[in-house]
Write a protein that holds these residues in place. Structure first.
Motif, PDB file in Angstrom:
ATOM      1  N   ASP A  56      18.443  -5.329 -78.105  1.00 13.24           N
ATOM      2  CA  ASP A  56      17.549  -3.290 -78.311  1.00 13.24           C
ATOM      3  C   ASP A  56      15.959  -3.435 -77.747  1.00 13.24           C
ATOM      4  O   ASP A  56      14.805  -4.891 -77.788  1.00 13.24           O
ATOM      5  N   PRO A  57      16.397  -2.952 -76.411  1.00  8.42           N
ATOM      6  CA  PRO A  57      15.025  -2.762 -74.946  1.00  8.42           C
ATOM      7  C   PRO A  57      13.641  -2.400 -76.117  1.00  8.42           C
ATOM      8  O   PRO A  57      12.344  -2.686 -75.932  1.00  8.42           O
TER       9      PRO A  57
ATOM     10  N   MET B 135      11.847 -16.238 -80.142  1.00  9.54           N
ATOM     11  CA  MET B 135      12.242 -14.924 -81.526  1.00  9.54           C
ATOM     12  C   MET B 135      13.054 -14.469 -81.316  1.00  9.54           C
ATOM     13  O   MET B 135      13.465 -14.209 -80.957  1.00  9.54           O
ATOM     14  N   LEU B 136      13.761 -13.745 -82.662  1.00 14.16           N
ATOM     15  CA  LEU B 136      15.049 -13.120 -82.288  1.00 14.16           C
ATOM     16  C   LEU B 136      14.988 -12.173 -82.053  1.00 14.16           C
ATOM     17  O   LEU B 136      13.873 -11.363 -83.175  1.00 14.16           O
ATOM     18  N   VAL B 137      15.677 -11.467 -81.792  1.00 10.60           N
ATOM     19  CA  VAL B 137      15.285  -9.807 -81.625  1.00 10.60           C
ATOM     20  C   VAL B 137      16.503  -9.164 -81.842  1.00 10.60           C
ATOM     21  O   VAL B 137      18.575  -9.971 -81.835  1.00 10.60           O
ATOM     22  N   GLU B 138      16.540  -7.844 -82.290  1.00  8.94           N
ATOM     23  CA  GLU B 138      17.795  -7.326 -83.074  1.00  8.94           C
ATOM     24  C   GLU B 138      18.535  -6.940 -81.955  1.00  8.94           C
ATOM     25  O   GLU B 138      17.903  -6.227 -80.791  1.00  8.94           O
ATOM     26  N   ILE B 139      19.981  -6.517 -82.111  1.00  8.12           N
ATOM     27  CA  ILE B 139      20.979  -5.944 -80.976  1.00  8.12           C
ATOM     28  C   ILE B 139      20.978  -4.204 -81.552  1.00  8.12           C
ATOM     29  O   ILE B 139      20.357  -4.228 -82.398  1.00  8.12           O
TER      30      ILE B 139
ATOM     31  N   ASP C  29      21.522  -2.817 -71.555  1.00  7.39           N
ATOM     32  CA  ASP C  29      20.409  -2.367 -70.481  1.00  7.39           C
ATOM     33  C   ASP C  29      19.288  -3.072 -69.699  1.00  7.39           C
ATOM     34  O   ASP C  29      18.843  -2.514 -70.197  1.00  7.39           O
ATOM     35  N   MET C  30      20.197  -3.116 -68.608  1.00  7.36           N
ATOM     36  CA  MET C  30      19.187  -4.245 -67.996  1.00  7.36           C
ATOM     37  C   MET C  30      17.944  -2.907 -67.068  1.00  7.36           C
ATOM     38  O   MET C  30      16.891  -3.479 -66.886  1.00  7.36           O
TER      39      MET C  30
END
Length: 302
Positions: free
Chosen positions: A12-13, A1-5, A38-39
């Motif tokens: 982006d968490p 699944m591609l996730v937004e930045i 943002d680990m």
């Protein structure tokens, strides 16, 4: 699944949470262009949902996040040593993990199975066939030399980041992307309100400034085999095994595309004198029509 930045140019968490499904097994944060993810938020999400975290630290070799080296925070981390990375031997890379079974499987896979190597401890993992991904001793020797230089190089990058960021923001009114560990920031990017402004800024400053969207290899809409879900052979196609539709369309992450089109990366020039990189930042300010403030030097920075 591609996730937004998000505005930090990293995963982006909040969108990770929106994209998690019962089929999700891992999160792959990418520390892109020396900008760290943002680990804290990512690791908390992974713990809450029992997911693995595989860090792609290929473009951030040696950087730290709140005192820890990127690539060592998740369950496994990947580094690249090709010509564009912080240390390089032309090509190749490395994987790190503190999980014995992951290490055993990675070691078997990279060395044609390694079933005949007497020194291999397979951690009771089933033997698997592998391929030849071994680095040479010459590459190792070259990397060992560069490893000694990595710390000083990153310090030079941070010095130039701080000096140039101060000029671009206080004198030029430019807006930098937010950093998740500001004290160790090394990747310099400016974001504009419109893509036209970003395109114009890059065109005016051809040396050392690039609009992020124009780096086609790093923008998902250019990943044609992924979008079309094609592999080398139909029977090796994981999309067919999923037994559910996968949304990898060009419209999958519109907010990411918008941010990339409005953002420019600025080279910090760690191999150039600091005085020259400060001059370059002042030229960028002048080219935007801002007054060129009197130049001062800090002999403590080199």
């Amino acid at each position: 699944m591609l996730v937004e930045i998000d505005q930090s140019l990293t995963i982006d968490p909040a969108d990770i949470l929106r994209k998690i499904t019962p089929n999700t097994r891992a999160i792959i944060p990418v520390h892109m262009a020396n900008v760290v993810c943002d680990m804290d938020a990512i690791m908390q999400i992974a713990r809450d949902h029992n997911l693995l975290v595989i860090e792609d630290a290929c473009q951030a070799v040696g950087l730290t996040y709140k005192g820890r080296k990127v690539g060592t925070i998740g369950d496994a981390g990947a580094y690249s040593f090709n010509q564009f990375k912080n240390i390089n031997v032309g090509e190749g890379g490395a994987i790190v993990t503190n999980d014995d079974q992951l290490f055993a499987r990675a070691r078997m896979y990279h060395d044609i199975g390694a079933v005949f190597r007497g020194h291999l401890d397979n951690a009771n993992a089933p033997l698997i066939p592998g391929i030849n991904l071994k680095a040479s001793q010459i590459q190792g020797a070259m990397l060992n030399v560069q490893l000694k230089k990595l710390g000083p190089m990153l310090r030079r990058m941070r010095q130039r980041y701080e000096a140039m960021a101060d000029i671009l923001t206080s004198r030029g009114g430019l807006r930098l992307i937010p950093q998740h560990d500001p004290a160790n920031a090394a990747g310099l990017h400016v974001v504009f309100d419109t893509e036209e402004e970003a395109r114009d800024f890059a065109a005016r400053n051809k040396r050392g400034v690039h609009r992020v969207y124009d780096s086609s290899r790093h923008v998902y809409t250019f990943w044609q085999p992924i979008l079309e879900q094609r592999t080398v052979h139909p029977k090796l196609n994981p999309y067919a095994w999923a037994a559910r539709p996968m949304d990898y369309s060009p419209k999958a992450c519109p907010r990411s595309l918008d941010i990339l089109k409005r953002t420019c990366r600025i080279t910090v020039g760690e191999n150039y004198p600091l005085v020259f990189m400060r001059y370059m930042a002042r030229r960028m300010v002048k080219d935007r029509g801002m007054p060129l403030a009197p130049y001062t030097t800090n002999p403590g920075l080199t």
